[in-house]
Design a protein around this motif. Structure first.
Motif, PDB file in Angstrom:
ATOM      1  N   UNK D  54       0.805  -1.213   0.000  1.00 17.14           N
ATOM      2  CA  UNK D  54       0.000   0.000   0.000  1.00 17.14           C
ATOM      3  C   UNK D  54       0.841   1.267   0.000  1.00 17.14           C
ATOM      4  N   UNK D  55       2.146   1.110  -0.048  1.00 16.19           N
ATOM      5  CA  UNK D  55       3.028   2.270  -0.150  1.00 16.19           C
ATOM      6  C   UNK D  55       3.002   3.173   1.064  1.00 16.19           C
ATOM      7  N   UNK D  56       2.514   2.668   2.179  1.00 17.48           N
ATOM      8  CA  UNK D  56       2.466   3.488   3.396  1.00 17.48           C
ATOM      9  C   UNK D  56       3.743   3.231   4.199  1.00 17.48           C
ATOM     10  N   UNK D  57       4.526   4.279   4.426  1.00 18.83           N
ATOM     11  CA  UNK D  57       5.806   4.057   5.101  1.00 18.83           C
ATOM     12  C   UNK D  57       6.018   4.955   6.307  1.00 18.83           C
ATOM     13  N   UNK D  58       5.112   5.900   6.520  1.00 17.91           N
ATOM     14  CA  UNK D  58       5.241   6.744   7.722  1.00 17.91           C
ATOM     15  C   UNK D  58       4.646   5.978   8.899  1.00 17.91           C
ATOM     16  N   UNK D  59       5.379   4.930   9.254  1.00 13.19           N
ATOM     17  CA  UNK D  59       4.862   3.928  10.181  1.00 13.19           C
ATOM     18  C   UNK D  59       5.914   3.622  11.240  1.00 13.19           C
ATOM     19  N   UNK D  60       5.447   3.442  12.463  1.00 12.00           N
ATOM     20  CA  UNK D  60       6.358   2.959  13.514  1.00 12.00           C
ATOM     21  C   UNK D  60       5.842   1.644  14.064  1.00 12.00           C
ATOM     22  N   UNK D  61       6.772   0.748  14.295  1.00 11.79           N
ATOM     23  CA  UNK D  61       6.458  -0.479  15.037  1.00 11.79           C
ATOM     24  C   UNK D  61       7.074  -0.316  16.420  1.00 11.79           C
ATOM     25  N   UNK D  62       6.244  -0.358  17.450  1.00 13.90           N
ATOM     26  CA  UNK D  62       6.739  -0.180  18.814  1.00 13.90           C
ATOM     27  C   UNK D  62       6.824  -1.540  19.508  1.00 13.90           C
ATOM     28  N   UNK D  63       7.993  -1.839  20.014  1.00 10.72           N
ATOM     29  CA  UNK D  63       8.202  -3.134  20.660  1.00 10.72           C
ATOM     30  C   UNK D  63       8.686  -2.911  22.092  1.00 10.72           C
ATOM     31  N   UNK D  64       7.978  -3.539  23.019  1.00  8.15           N
ATOM     32  CA  UNK D  64       8.308  -3.387  24.440  1.00  8.15           C
ATOM     33  C   UNK D  64       9.719  -3.888  24.744  1.00  8.15           C
ATOM     34  N   UNK D  65      10.088  -5.044  24.193  1.00  6.02           N
ATOM     35  CA  UNK D  65      11.405  -5.623  24.479  1.00  6.02           C
ATOM     36  C   UNK D  65      12.262  -5.622  23.230  1.00  6.02           C
ATOM     37  N   UNK D  66      12.763  -6.772  22.872  1.00  2.00           N
ATOM     38  CA  UNK D  66      13.545  -6.899  21.659  1.00  2.00           C
ATOM     39  C   UNK D  66      12.660  -7.436  20.551  1.00  2.00           C
ATOM     40  N   UNK D  67      12.996  -7.052  19.360  1.00  2.00           N
ATOM     41  CA  UNK D  67      12.221  -7.403  18.181  1.00  2.00           C
ATOM     42  C   UNK D  67      12.091  -8.926  18.062  1.00  2.00           C
ATOM     43  N   UNK D  68      10.870  -9.368  17.904  1.00  2.00           N
ATOM     44  CA  UNK D  68      10.662 -10.814  17.771  1.00  2.00           C
ATOM     45  C   UNK D  68      10.642 -11.553  19.087  1.00  2.00           C
ATOM     46  N   UNK D  69      10.416 -10.835  20.191  1.00  2.00           N
ATOM     47  CA  UNK D  69      10.489 -11.489  21.502  1.00  2.00           C
ATOM     48  C   UNK D  69       9.171 -12.128  21.903  1.00  2.00           C
ATOM     49  N   UNK D  70       8.159 -11.951  21.094  1.00  2.00           N
ATOM     50  CA  UNK D  70       6.880 -12.582  21.416  1.00  2.00           C
ATOM     51  C   UNK D  70       6.859 -14.011  20.924  1.00  2.00           C
ATOM     52  N   UNK D  71       5.685 -14.433  20.507  1.00  2.00           N
ATOM     53  CA  UNK D  71       5.544 -15.842  20.163  1.00  2.00           C
ATOM     54  C   UNK D  71       6.229 -16.223  18.856  1.00  2.00           C
ATOM     55  N   UNK D  72       6.607 -15.229  18.052  1.00  2.00           N
ATOM     56  CA  UNK D  72       7.351 -15.590  16.843  1.00  2.00           C
ATOM     57  C   UNK D  72       8.721 -16.154  17.227  1.00  2.00           C
ATOM     58  N   UNK D  73       9.166 -15.829  18.420  1.00  2.00           N
ATOM     59  CA  UNK D  73      10.458 -16.332  18.883  1.00  2.00           C
ATOM     60  C   UNK D  73      10.332 -17.551  19.765  1.00  2.00           C
ATOM     61  N   UNK D  74       9.123 -18.013  19.986  1.00  2.00           N
ATOM     62  CA  UNK D  74       8.940 -19.149  20.888  1.00  2.00           C
ATOM     63  C   UNK D  74       7.758 -19.993  20.416  1.00  2.00           C
ATOM     64  N   UNK D  75       7.972 -20.731  19.360  1.00  2.00           N
ATOM     65  CA  UNK D  75       6.906 -21.599  18.849  1.00  2.00           C
ATOM     66  C   UNK D  75       7.541 -22.822  18.212  1.00  2.00           C
ATOM     67  N   UNK D  76       6.698 -23.668  17.632  1.00  2.00           N
ATOM     68  CA  UNK D  76       7.236 -24.906  17.066  1.00  2.00           C
ATOM     69  C   UNK D  76       7.330 -24.850  15.545  1.00  2.00           C
ATOM     70  N   UNK D  77       7.281 -23.665  14.979  1.00  2.00           N
ATOM     71  CA  UNK D  77       7.693 -23.340  13.604  1.00  2.00           C
ATOM     72  C   UNK D  77       6.858 -23.987  12.503  1.00  2.00           C
ATOM     73  N   UNK D  78       5.673 -24.480  12.843  1.00  2.00           N
ATOM     74  CA  UNK D  78       4.906 -25.226  11.843  1.00  2.00           C
ATOM     75  C   UNK D  78       4.061 -24.292  10.982  1.00  2.00           C
ATOM     76  N   UNK D  79       4.040 -24.576   9.694  1.00  2.00           N
ATOM     77  CA  UNK D  79       3.102 -23.899   8.801  1.00  2.00           C
ATOM     78  C   UNK D  79       2.209 -24.953   8.153  1.00  2.00           C
TER      79      UNK D  79
END
Lengths: 187, 95, 982, 416
Positions: D54-79
């Motif tokens: 969508x060409x929208x780039x005036x965007x911030x991603x706010x992360x409480x800890x380190x990037x990827x520290x949620x469940x993307x960093x703690x799962x069993x990787x299945x798709x």
């Protein structure tokens, strides 16, 4: 006309191991007695009159002095009465004895009963039972319902080194396997 | 976990079955005008607190009591265990 | 082969010789040896290859922190990959092989990876292998997978048994080193129930590896005397070979006891026992782990932890080298030099990064202060080291001491964070300990022997005191406060050769720097990007080195850079041990009906129904296909009479003054007015208005009902009803108890069922249709006085009954019923025929009551009372659950009579492609109807009741058979229901 | 910087000095068009697709800890895209197609490995239920194969077919299912978004929302106030905590799901295997560890750790179907906090507060949804209407009774 012959869940199993014995107990009647709301005192009074014993709290059992009946406090508002079965309709026998103060349900055929006894019985149970069975904690007469190897079990300590174990009749062979395996594994 | 049962003392949590927030005791009045909305909120919405949580556990492999357990969802510390029946009576539930 | 590196003394039993093999070589050792100590005694240096670069590796440590010496232990199905030689107790006949190499260990073909190391940096694989797209699964990944991994599983069933158990204590003491023994002694003397567990087979911890003294005795002797005292006490359970691997909520600890791993043959006994230990208090006395120092080529065989070198010499009388150099940043390294010298090794040099040290060097050792080791040589074993002062030292063993890290692992298992301590240059337990845990000794950062003994005593006194035990106010045994001054030196900076941080995963200082360069600067990013600390040793000797290099890069302190916390298990635990006995046929209990034995004798085929086994059909001789048996059984029920064991249905005994009112609340349809002696079909909803279960409930007395549930939902319905009873309507006088096990119950179904039952039910009971009409019930007796319950209900749609007797008569009952039924041609029927009969009648079962369907969907919408308060009726009125085009349960018949319907097919209107937007429903159940002579089905389809007669597609692209079917009434047989009332 | 085999070679020859940070570390600006709260997989993929689609780039991603520290960093990787209900399956199939093009798309090797997923069945009714599911998959454009015992034995000869308490009769196989290197997904999306100008701000916790008159105009954070036209919350695992700051109660409970990895082993199993009669699923990572898990612990919690009964239950399931893993050792256990929703299905929706959007309720299935979740959330944020495959993921669906309940267990989150 054919007549019906009863059989026991475990075919009167009995086996000795070094330090303990595992044996099926047969011939016991088990009747659950539920207490109607508001009639607790009357029911307790009837039990006292009939057998001279108090109604046990949950987690304890009380045996009559003559030894003809033991009442197990299993859950709020419900006890089990254990006695020698000499009647096809033990719930009605109880009702005759103490009147219609309680709600009675025959459970005699619901359970397979094993007695595990001997000085190593606690060591064997350690392998399947999460309860603390140390005699200072689980005293003689103590009763508890718990789970062993995915099976519901009622445990009653009837002597210092002997336990009565009640588990569902349909899965009795699995339960027996669990207990016997424990006895073997500690040898 | 260990749940200190008010009647039986400490018992392993694996004897119990968990249901959820103790607010499930507070079933709405079916004849209320907005009964559907009330039942929706009752059944579907949760406070889901990070901290102290009052919750229902059933002593399925035990004395068949439903219990209200007060447990911290951050530390798992349990600070209170009551018979749910008593709690329900206190909250005015009866027949 | 002689034990060339064996010296004098040590805690081994020289009176016995144990034979073992390593990579086929025959070697010898003694009881008391580990595989590692025996290999060292035999002069074996090269024991394995590293994970990525396949660098030659030797034994690095003397404990469970070992990163290098992983072997495949034992043979065939007993093969156990990734086994640490350093904790493997030697037994006669032990066979071990090195792992993770192609070709012989010494000439591993994959060692080529080492030459490619500039390209195989941290995370290189994220940047390549993307083209062409299809090559990943076919080419790149198979190559990576084949060369990754460590040891090999045998691919055969684990032949050993495992067991579990539960222990209870006032005080669990984890670790039987000086702190643990001191704590145990104090606690035990107070009378508390004590469990003392240690991963080693010889209790005493470092006392067995040191030459320190306690109260004038050798530490090892004191340990043995203490163990002897403890083992004589009834309130103490000593558990050697037991690793406490995890700290869980509320004082529960997981422990694994190795029962037969040290025996050549376990004799069929459980190999390991997984204990759940319930403790009121715990004292962690897990000691400390020595760490290395990162310097150039610090990974060669012969480069070892200094404390481990000392342990091999003192405890096992095995010298890792003849000419030993020591590289240290602390006082403790110097003790290795003096102890090794005492055992006869030549001390080539002591290299200390500090400017001064408080201990004396053994005679002849060249001391270089303020100096580092910068490089080493010797491809398959250390030959010498180069120092920062430009000199070189010839040696075959380098003992490295980078200081000691407290074993804080269990303090972190409930997400407690360790805190940095400058004085020991390491992390010590933080304030957020698991509830009830205390820490003593080296695990607490108190690294001297005297402090360990003192803290063990103090913490045990305090813990026992909290529990109401009074401890004898005795001072702990006396020992010297040996010098332990340490310095924060982790990494010899240079741009030359690679300096290893994580030996097993081949993470070097350069990898850490690259991670920093690419922005992976948080500790978690560092770990994940470089794989630091992710190997089987979980970075026990590596984590702090990695942190220190990252701290250098960022210019921050180590505690500012962060720490990683540890998760269970402390050391890896076999999956088989976690499973215990629950495997094979014993995975879950098996429930058998009382007619099981009889059915077996009849040759029945059984099927799992939850935990139950039920007879599926009863093949007769000459029947070769299951359909023949099932068709015959179903036809017999419709033609004469059949018997089916229905014991597995849940039965709940309900009594109380308010039992009827209670049922009125838990069932969607009315029960308040059910007459005594009558049975009613009951529909139970969840609170969300979806159907939960169904069954029949009989009123045996004014205050007494018996409910049946489906087999699958017996437990959850009981639980739900207790919830209703205790939490929603606690004022009602109603009591529940399961009666499922109490009664053996049989369906007797078919036009001759009454005739058969007249032969069974005692004559004083009138079971004529007038006296005992459809949906009647009552207590009767059978076969001369046996109590029974009779219900006139029908699942098959035929004249039918269910009769129940106490379970102890179940076996006799089925035999008697078959006997008296012979004249009517009675047949036993199984669950398959039962299914045919019910599909012919359109009765829903689990496939239709799938938790997604409403009473309305099932055609039972009118049963849901709007006039009373019951579970589920309010939310069942939501708009989406009452759409005109909502699903309806209807019947289906093939347009081409010979077509087979298939369950799981989806309905699509004619002429439309089978796609999600054209999906109108699905087929739930199918059967061949012997009555109709063709395949029939039940299923849900949008607006079904309005579409009778319409032809649609039953699309089954999964099995490539899409056919045309006609929508019909679900009541295929006797739609008016006349037969069951006959 | 473009990654390639050539680049790796060149850098290797020149001392690996040229590698740049994978993402910038910008200071937060005072306002953005869109703020995404949560720098996990879904948040980062939302930012990536907002920028790319969508060409929208005036965007911030706010992360409480380190990037990827949620469940993307703690799962069993299945798709996988083996769902059954029409409200779910097209969405998960969209996700699968995005996975299949992902690496070339964001120029990062996340090791999308389609080695297949097999769900075992043990009875005829289970087979029929899988047939219903398999047909629904095919009808949505996915792939599914119903294996009988012989077909399954060919792929997984090591299963305990005969001695199992619940005999293994076959399986529903999705050949395109598989695994992905989970951390790399976060890093790849972060890199892709960063390159396109999105600000990824770590260690920045949202402490409150700027809400006035039913309109949300930004957030308060530990690094100051940040205004935004749209605020998109995407913090599965912490949804209850974060949305409480906006005064919202959700149809979500927080539960812990444990997962486990064994020591590294030479190749043992081909793809993903799921055991239906027990609670066990397993795959093997490229590094050789068996990655496995089972059921959630079953009680509300925000602690990222679980307890022993579930560990034992999971391993029992593993030994029940493949007793050859008995001597493999469990190396590490971890727990992730799951948004368990009331019907087991997620939400991608506006809230009743204008300018505030919500994405959550992923239960234990969020990882496989990462691309489609970001794609559809980006669509909603950019166009203010739901993506066609995500129209049913409404926060108010329980009011009308529009549950998407794959398991059919009702409004009890711990059963989903």
């Amino acid at each position: 006309m054919p007549s019906l012959v009863a059989n026991s869940p475990l075919g009167d199993f009995r086996q000795e191991f070094d330090g303990l014995e595992v044996a099926e107990v047969t011939g016991l009647a088990i009747v659950s007695i539920a207490t109607p709301h508001g009639r607790e005192a009357e029911l307790a009074g009837a039990v006292l009159d009939a057998w001279g014993i108090e109604f046990p709290p949950v987690g304890a059992s009380i045996e009559s002095t003559a030894g003809e009946i033991r009442i197990l406090g299993l859950q709020p508002g419900q006890v089990f009465a254990l006695f020698q079965r000499d009647d096809e309709r033990p719930a009605e026998a109880i009702a005759r004895k103490i009147g219609d103060y309680g709600y009675y349900t025959d459970q005699s055929d619901s359970w397979a009963i094993l007695r595990i006894s001997g000085d190593r019985s606690r060591e064997a149970l350690e392998r399947i039972c999460a309860l603390d069975l140390h005699p200072d904690v689980f005293k003689t007469g103590g009763v508890a319902r718990t789970v062993m190897e995915h099976l519901g079990v009622i445990v009653l300590r009837d002597k210092d080194d002997a336990f009565l174990l009640l588990s569902a009749r349909s899965s009795a062979p699995s339960f027996l396997h669990a207990v016997v395996t424990s006895a073997k594994n500690i040898q | 976990m260990i749940i200190n049962h008010p009647l039986l003392g400490p018992r392993d949590a694996s004897e119990f079955t968990y249901l959820g927030d103790a607010s499930l005791i507070d079933r709405p009045d079916w004849q209320a005008e907005d009964a559907q909305q009330q039942f929706h909120d009752y059944l579907y919405l949760r406070d889901n607190p990070a901290g102290e949580h009052r919750e229902l556990w059933f002593h399925e492999q035990g004395d068949r009591s439903w219990l209200v357990v007060t447990r911290n969802t951050l530390t798992h510390e349990i600070t209170g265990v009551e018979l749910a029946r008593d709690v329900a009576m206190q909250r005015g539930r009866g027949r | 082969m002689s034990q060339s590196n064996r010296t004098q003394g040590g805690h081994i039993d020289r009176s016995k010789t144990l034979r073992f093999t390593f990579n086929g070589s025959r070697l010898e050792g003694h009881p008391g040896d580990t595989l590692a100590s025996a290999l060292i005694a035999n002069g074996v240096r090269l024991v394995g290859r590293s994970f990525k670069y396949h660098r030659p590796r030797g034994i690095f440590s003397a404990g469970s922190e070992e990163p290098n010496a992983l072997v495949e232990l034992r043979r065939d199905a007993h093969r156990e990959p990734n086994t640490r030689a350093t904790v493997t107790e030697l037994f006669d006949g032990l066979a071990a092989n090195s792992q993770n190499h192609r070709g012989p260990l010494r000439y591993d073909l994959l060692a080529v990876n080492d030459y490619l190391s500039p390209f195989l940096t941290a995370g290189f694989y994220y940047k390549t292998f993307m083209w062409p797209k299809a090559f990943w699964e076919k080419l790149y990944e198979p190559i990576i997978r084949a060369s990754a991994g460590l040891g090999r599983l045998s691919m055969q069933e684990d032949p050993d048994a495992y067991d579990k158990g539960f222990l209870h204590c006032d005080l669990l003491i984890i670790g039987a080193g000086p702190a643990g023994l001191s704590a145990a002694l104090t606690a035990a003397r107070s009378g508390a129930r004590v469990i003392l567990a240690d991963e080693d087979f010889r209790l005493g911890g470092r006392l067995n590896a040191e030459t320190l003294e306690i109260s004038g005795d050798s530490g090892a002797d004191w340990a043995q005397a203490t163990v002897a005292e403890l083992s004589s006490m009834d309130n103490v359970r000593l558990m050697p070979r037991t690793t406490v691997y995890g700290a869980y909520d509320h004082g529960i600890y997981g422990a694994i006891e190795r029962k037969t791993d040290h025996l050549a043959d376990g004799g069929g006994k459980p190999r390991q026992v997984l204990w759940r230990i319930y403790s009121r208090r715990a004292i962690l006395c897990a000691g400390a782990t020595e760490r290395s120092i990162a310097f150039g080529n610090n990974d060669r065989p012969g480069i070892m932890l200094a404390g481990s070198v000392r342990a091999y010499a003192n405890r096992w009388a095995a010298l890792p080298g003849r000419r030993v150099a020591v590289f240290t940043n602390n006082d403790d390294g110097w003790r290795t030099a003096s102890d090794l010298a005492a055992q006869g090794a030549e001390i080539a040099a002591i290299v200390d990064t500090r400017e001064r040290a408080s201990l004396a060097a053994p005679a002849g050792a060249a001391v270089s202060m303020g100096t580092s080791v910068v490089d080493t040589k010797g491809r398959h074993g250390l030959k010498g080291v180069a120092l920062s002062n430009g000199s070189t030292v010839e040696c075959d063993c380098l003992a490295v001491s980078g200081g000691w890290s407290p074993n804080v692992h269990l303090t972190c298992h409930q997400r407690g964070r360790p805190v940095w301590r400058d004085d020991i240059a390491g992390f010590a337990p933080g304030p957020d300990l698991p509830d009830g845990m205390r820490v003593a000794g080296a695990a607490n950062g108190s690294l001297t022997l005297a402090a360990a003994l003192r803290e063990g005593h103090e913490q045990a006194s305090a813990a026992a005191g909290e529990l109401g035990f009074s401890t004898v106010a005795k001072t702990p045994p006396a020992a010297e406060d040996e010098a332990v001054e340490a310095s924060a030196f982790f990494h010899v900076k240079n741009d030359g050769p690679r300096a290893w941080i994580d030996l097993q995963n081949d993470v070097t200082a350069k990898d850490v720097k690259l991670a920093h360069q690419e922005g992976f600067r948080s500790v978690e990013h560092l770990k994940r990007y470089t794989t630091l600390g992710m190997a089987t040793d979980q970075g026990k000797t590596a984590n702090l080195l990695g942190l220190s290099v990252m701290a250098e890069c960022t210019g921050r302190t180590i505690p500012e850079t962060g720490t990683t916390i540890f998760r269970p298990p402390y050391t890896p635990v076999p999956i088989g041990a976690f499973a215990g006995r629950a495997r094979g046929k014993e995975f879950r209990p098996t429930r058998l009906t009382t007619s099981h034995k009889w059915a077996e004798e009849r040759g029945a085929v059984f099927v799992e129904a939850g935990q139950w086994l039920r007879a599926q059909w009863f093949p007769q001789s000459g029947e070769t296909r299951w359909r023949e048996s099932v068709d015959r059984e179903a036809a017999a029920v419709r033609g004469s009479v059949g018997i089916c064991d229905v014991t597995t249905l849940g039965k709940i005994d309900i009594q109380g003054r308010d039992a009827a009112e209670f049922l009125n609340k838990v069932y969607a349809n009315g029960f308040a007015k059910l007459a005594v002696g009558k049975v009613r079909y009951g529909l139970m909803l969840r609170e969300d208005g979806i159907v939960m279960d169904d069954g029949t409930t009989a009123r045996l007395g004014e205050n007494h009902f018996v409910m049946t549930t489906t087999t699958a939902n017996a437990v959850s319905v009981f639980r739900h009803m207790e919830f209703c009873r205790q939490c929603l309507w606690p004022g009602l006088d109603v009591h529940l108890i399961s009666a499922t096990e109490q009664w053996a119950q049989f369906a007797v179904a078919g036009p001759r069922s009454r005739d058969l039952l007249r032969k069974a039910v005692d004559p004083e009971f009138d079971i004529s249709s007038e006296a005992f009409p459809f949906m009647g019930c009552g207590e009767v007796s059978v076969f001369g006085g046996t109590p029974a319950r009779l219900f006139r209900i029908s699942f098959s749609g035929e004249l039918a009954y269910e009769i129940a007797v106490p379970a102890r008569y179940g076996d006799a009952m089925i035999r008697a019923l078959m006997e008296v039924g012979e004249e009517f041609g009675v047949v036993p029927y199984g669950t398959e025929a039962l299914s045919v009969l019910r599909i012919e009648k359109g009765h829903p079962v689990a496939a239709e009551l799938c938790g997604q369907t409403t009473a309305r969907d099932l055609g039972l919408g009118r049963m849901v009372s709007k006039k009373k308060d019951c579970i589920g009726n309010t939310l069942s009125e939501r708009s989406n659950l009452n759409r005109e085009d909502g699903l309806s349960l209807v019947g289906f018949a093939p347009v081409m009579r010979n077509d087979q319907l298939s369950a799981g097919a989806h309905f699509v209107s004619r002429g439309k492609p089978a796609s999600t937007e054209n999906d109108e429903g699905w087929m739930t159940s199918v059967a061949y109807s012997p009555e109709l002579g063709h395949s029939i089905g039940l299923g849900f389809i949008a607006g079904g009741h309005e579409r009778m007669g319409e032809i649609i597609q039953a699309a089954d692209p999964l099995r490539g058979r899409t056919i045309e079917v006609r929508i019909v009434s679900p009541h295929f047989v006797d739609p008016e229901g006349e037969r069951q009332r006959a | 910087m473009r990654y390639s085999g050539f680049k790796v070679l060149w850098e290797g020859l020149t001392g690996n000095r040229g590698w740049q940070p994978v993402w910038r570390e910008p200071e937060p600006k005072s306002s953005y068009d869109i703020i995404i709260v949560g720098g996990g997989g879904h948040g980062l993929s939302t930012a990536y697709y907002l920028a790319r689609e969508f060409g929208l780039t005036n965007i911030a991603v706010l992360e409480k800890g380190w990037l990827g520290s949620g469940n993307v960093g703690r799962n069993t990787t299945i798709i996988r895209s083996n769902y059954m209900l029409p409200g779910n399956e097209p969405f998960y199939e969209l996700s699968m197609k995005l996975w299949e093009d992902l690496e070339q798309d964001f120029n990062y090797n996340a090791m999308v490995s389609q080695r297949g997923i097999i769900n075992l069945y043990h009875s005829d009714p289970q087979r029929d239920a899988f047939a219903r599911r398999g047909n629904a998959m095919i009808m949505a454009g996915a792939d599914a194969v119903l294996l009988d015992r012989a077909g399954l034995e060919k792929q997984c000869p090591f299963l305990d077919f005969d001695n199992a308490r619940f005999p293994i009769k076959g399986g529903l196989w999705q050949p395109r299912g598989g695994t992905v290197r989970h951390d790399a997904v976060a890093w790849g999306y972060a890199r892709g978004a960063d390159i396109r100008g999105v600000d990824i701000i770590q260690n920045c916790e949202v402490t409150g929302f700027l809400i006035e008159d039913g309109v949300c105009s930004g957030v308060e954070t530990t690094r100051g106030t940040i205004e935004a036209k749209k605020t998109a919350v995407c913090v599965a695992g912490s949804s209850g905590r974060v949305m409480a700051k906006a005064g919202m109660r959700l149809p979500i409970e927080s539960h812990v799901l444990q997962a486990f990895v064994s020591e590294g082993l030479k190749p043992v199993i081909p793809g993903v295997i799921t055991f239906g009669a027990g609670h066990f699923y397993v795959s093997q990572s490229d590094k050789g560890g068996l990655v496995f898990g089972g059921d959630i612990d079953g009680y509300n919690t925000y602690a990222q750790r679980g307890n022993l009964p579930v560990v034992e239950d999971v391993c029992e399931g593993g030994m029940a179907i493949m007793p050859m893993i008995g001597r493999a050792r469990l190396l590490r256990a971890w727990g992730g906090v799951m948004d368990m929703s009331m019907d087991g299905s997620p939400f991608i929706d506006r809230t009743h507060i204008a300018g505030l959007y919500f994405n959550g309720g992923w239960c234990y299935g969020g990882f496989k949804a990462t691309p489609a979740s970001g794609f559809c959330y980006a669509h909603l944020l950019a166009k203010d209407e739901p993506h066609p495959t995500a129209t049913e993921y409404r926060l108010d669906r329980f009011i009308s009774g529009g549950m998407i309940d794959e398991k059919g267990v009702g409004a009890q989150p711990n059963l989903h």
